[in-house]
Motif scaffolding. Sequence first.
Motif, PDB file in Angstrom:
ATOM      1  N   GLU A  93       0.832  -1.207   0.000  1.00 20.00           N
ATOM      2  CA  GLU A  93       0.000   0.000   0.000  1.00 20.00           C
ATOM      3  C   GLU A  93       0.864   1.254   0.000  1.00 20.00           C
ATOM      4  OE1 GLU A  93      -3.227   0.972  -0.301  1.00 20.00           O
ATOM      5  OE2 GLU A  93      -3.498  -1.091  -0.932  1.00 20.00           O
ATOM      6  N   TYR A  94       1.919   1.235   0.802  1.00 13.61           N
ATOM      7  CA  TYR A  94       2.829   2.381   0.855  1.00 13.61           C
ATOM      8  C   TYR A  94       3.450   2.638  -0.522  1.00 13.61           C
ATOM      9  CZ  TYR A  94       6.845   5.291   1.946  1.00 13.61           C
ATOM     10  OH  TYR A  94       7.781   6.289   1.938  1.00 13.61           O
ATOM     11  N   ILE A  95       3.924   1.579  -1.162  1.00 11.81           N
ATOM     12  CA  ILE A  95       4.534   1.711  -2.488  1.00 11.81           C
ATOM     13  C   ILE A  95       3.527   2.274  -3.480  1.00 11.81           C
ATOM     14  CG2 ILE A  95       5.456   0.401  -4.464  1.00 11.81           C
ATOM     15  CD1 ILE A  95       7.472   0.756  -2.190  1.00 11.81           C
ATOM     16  N   LEU A  96       2.294   1.792  -3.444  1.00 12.64           N
ATOM     17  CA  LEU A  96       1.277   2.279  -4.377  1.00 12.64           C
ATOM     18  C   LEU A  96       0.974   3.753  -4.155  1.00 12.64           C
ATOM     19  CD1 LEU A  96      -1.101  -0.804  -4.437  1.00 12.64           C
ATOM     20  CD2 LEU A  96       0.589  -0.122  -6.156  1.00 12.64           C
ATOM     21  N   LYS A  97       0.969   4.185  -2.895  1.00 16.05           N
ATOM     22  CA  LYS A  97       0.760   5.606  -2.614  1.00 16.05           C
ATOM     23  C   LYS A  97       1.920   6.440  -3.155  1.00 16.05           C
ATOM     24  CE  LYS A  97      -2.144   4.879   1.418  1.00 16.05           C
ATOM     25  NZ  LYS A  97      -2.229   4.883   2.870  1.00 16.05           N
ATOM     26  N   GLN A  98       3.127   5.917  -3.031  1.00 17.98           N
ATOM     27  CA  GLN A  98       4.294   6.628  -3.552  1.00 17.98           C
ATOM     28  C   GLN A  98       4.241   6.712  -5.079  1.00 17.98           C
ATOM     29  OE1 GLN A  98       6.517   8.309  -1.614  1.00 17.98           O
ATOM     30  NE2 GLN A  98       5.007   7.726  -0.094  1.00 17.98           N
ATOM     31  N   ILE A  99       3.785   5.651  -5.714  1.00 18.38           N
ATOM     32  CA  ILE A  99       3.639   5.663  -7.177  1.00 18.38           C
ATOM     33  C   ILE A  99       2.626   6.721  -7.587  1.00 18.38           C
ATOM     34  CG2 ILE A  99       2.761   4.336  -9.160  1.00 18.38           C
ATOM     35  CD1 ILE A  99       4.090   1.852  -7.843  1.00 18.38           C
ATOM     36  N   ASP A 100       1.494   6.783  -6.869  1.00 16.18           N
ATOM     37  CA  ASP A 100       0.494   7.817  -7.154  1.00 16.18           C
ATOM     38  C   ASP A 100       1.111   9.208  -7.037  1.00 16.18           C
ATOM     39  OD1 ASP A 100      -1.634   6.148  -7.731  1.00 16.18           O
ATOM     40  OD2 ASP A 100      -2.424   6.185  -5.681  1.00 16.18           O
ATOM     41  N   HIS A 101       1.890   9.411  -5.980  1.00 16.00           N
ATOM     42  CA  HIS A 101       2.535  10.705  -5.756  1.00 16.00           C
ATOM     43  C   HIS A 101       3.493  11.037  -6.903  1.00 16.00           C
ATOM     44  CE1 HIS A 101       4.100  14.102  -3.543  1.00 16.00           C
ATOM     45  NE2 HIS A 101       5.333  13.617  -3.652  1.00 16.00           N
ATOM     46  N   LEU A 102       4.302  10.064  -7.314  1.00 17.17           N
ATOM     47  CA  LEU A 102       5.239  10.287  -8.415  1.00 17.17           C
ATOM     48  C   LEU A 102       4.510  10.562  -9.729  1.00 17.17           C
ATOM     49  CD1 LEU A 102       7.913   7.566  -7.582  1.00 17.17           C
ATOM     50  CD2 LEU A 102       8.212  10.050  -7.482  1.00 17.17           C
ATOM     51  N   LEU A 103       3.385   9.884  -9.960  1.00 18.67           N
ATOM     52  CA  LEU A 103       2.601  10.158 -11.168  1.00 18.67           C
ATOM     53  C   LEU A 103       2.061  11.585 -11.153  1.00 18.67           C
ATOM     54  CD1 LEU A 103       0.656   6.807 -11.608  1.00 18.67           C
ATOM     55  CD2 LEU A 103       2.376   7.757 -13.151  1.00 18.67           C
ATOM     56  N   ASP A 104       1.617  12.049  -9.980  1.00 20.52           N
ATOM     57  CA  ASP A 104       1.148  13.430  -9.865  1.00 20.52           C
ATOM     58  C   ASP A 104       2.269  14.418 -10.209  1.00 20.52           C
ATOM     59  OD1 ASP A 104      -1.389  12.657  -9.102  1.00 20.52           O
ATOM     60  OD2 ASP A 104      -1.019  12.945  -6.951  1.00 20.52           O
ATOM     61  N   ILE A 105       3.456  14.165  -9.667  1.00 22.02           N
ATOM     62  CA  ILE A 105       4.600  15.042  -9.949  1.00 22.02           C
ATOM     63  C   ILE A 105       4.929  15.017 -11.439  1.00 22.02           C
ATOM     64  CG2 ILE A 105       7.110  15.299  -9.612  1.00 22.02           C
ATOM     65  CD1 ILE A 105       6.639  14.242  -6.723  1.00 22.02           C
ATOM     66  N   GLN A 106       4.961  13.842 -12.010  1.00 22.73           N
ATOM     67  CA  GLN A 106       5.270  13.706 -13.445  1.00 22.73           C
ATOM     68  C   GLN A 106       4.241  14.437 -14.298  1.00 22.73           C
ATOM     69  OE1 GLN A 106       6.727   9.889 -15.261  1.00 22.73           O
ATOM     70  NE2 GLN A 106       4.661   9.894 -16.123  1.00 22.73           N
ATOM     71  N   ASN A 107       2.961  14.304 -13.958  1.00 25.20           N
ATOM     72  CA  ASN A 107       1.914  14.980 -14.730  1.00 25.20           C
ATOM     73  C   ASN A 107       2.014  16.496 -14.614  1.00 25.20           C
ATOM     74  OD1 ASN A 107       0.889  12.578 -15.690  1.00 25.20           O
ATOM     75  ND2 ASN A 107      -0.634  12.390 -14.078  1.00 25.20           N
ATOM     76  N   GLU A 109       4.804  18.121 -14.148  1.00 24.81           N
ATOM     77  CA  GLU A 109       5.964  18.512 -14.950  1.00 24.81           C
ATOM     78  C   GLU A 109       5.611  18.593 -16.429  1.00 24.81           C
ATOM     79  OE1 GLU A 109       8.942  15.619 -13.982  1.00 24.81           O
ATOM     80  OE2 GLU A 109       9.516  16.617 -12.132  1.00 24.81           O
ATOM     81  N   LYS A 110       4.700  17.710 -16.865  1.00 22.57           N
ATOM     82  CA  LYS A 110       4.282  17.700 -18.265  1.00 22.57           C
ATOM     83  C   LYS A 110       3.278  18.827 -18.546  1.00 22.57           C
ATOM     84  CE  LYS A 110       4.528  12.716 -19.144  1.00 22.57           C
ATOM     85  NZ  LYS A 110       3.697  11.534 -19.439  1.00 22.57           N
ATOM     86  N   GLY A 111       2.762  19.413 -17.466  1.00 20.45           N
ATOM     87  CA  GLY A 111       1.770  20.479 -17.624  1.00 20.45           C
ATOM     88  C   GLY A 111       0.365  19.975 -17.802  1.00 20.45           C
ATOM     89  N   GLU A 112       0.106  18.756 -17.317  1.00 17.54           N
ATOM     90  CA  GLU A 112      -1.239  18.180 -17.452  1.00 17.54           C
ATOM     91  C   GLU A 112      -2.140  18.612 -16.322  1.00 17.54           C
ATOM     92  OE1 GLU A 112      -0.775  13.949 -17.853  1.00 17.54           O
ATOM     93  OE2 GLU A 112       0.174  14.164 -19.769  1.00 17.54           O
TER      94      GLU A 112
END
Length: 112
Positions: A93-107, A109-112
């Motif tokens: 669960e912790y890893i999945l939350k971190q992945i969600d957080h990283l996806l938010d940061i990546q999006n 950065e892309k300006g989405e």
Amino acid sequence: MSVNQRIKQVRQSLNLSQAKFAKAISISNGYIAGIELENRNVNDRLIKLVSVTFNVRESWLKTGEGSMFEEQPNRLSKLASATFKELKPEYQEYILKQIDHLLDIQNKEKGE
């Protein structure tokens, strides 16, 4: 065809019950049923889980374009999947939350 319908198509093409499919990606049977009935939205985390676990192309899940499955499993995906499966559920669960957080940061950065 919606992303929800494509997830159902993946499950059916793998000949998996909703229960076995849900267990493989660590979600509840009810959640996968809700997705297939289009009562639940599909987020990027779920797309990643389906993609990595079942070797499905992310772009196909999102758009329906191209082939459903990756030609050859990515070495990093295989390693991540194998490592993830060894973790306790609370760490998963912790890893999945971190992945969600990283996806938010990546999006962002892309300006989405």
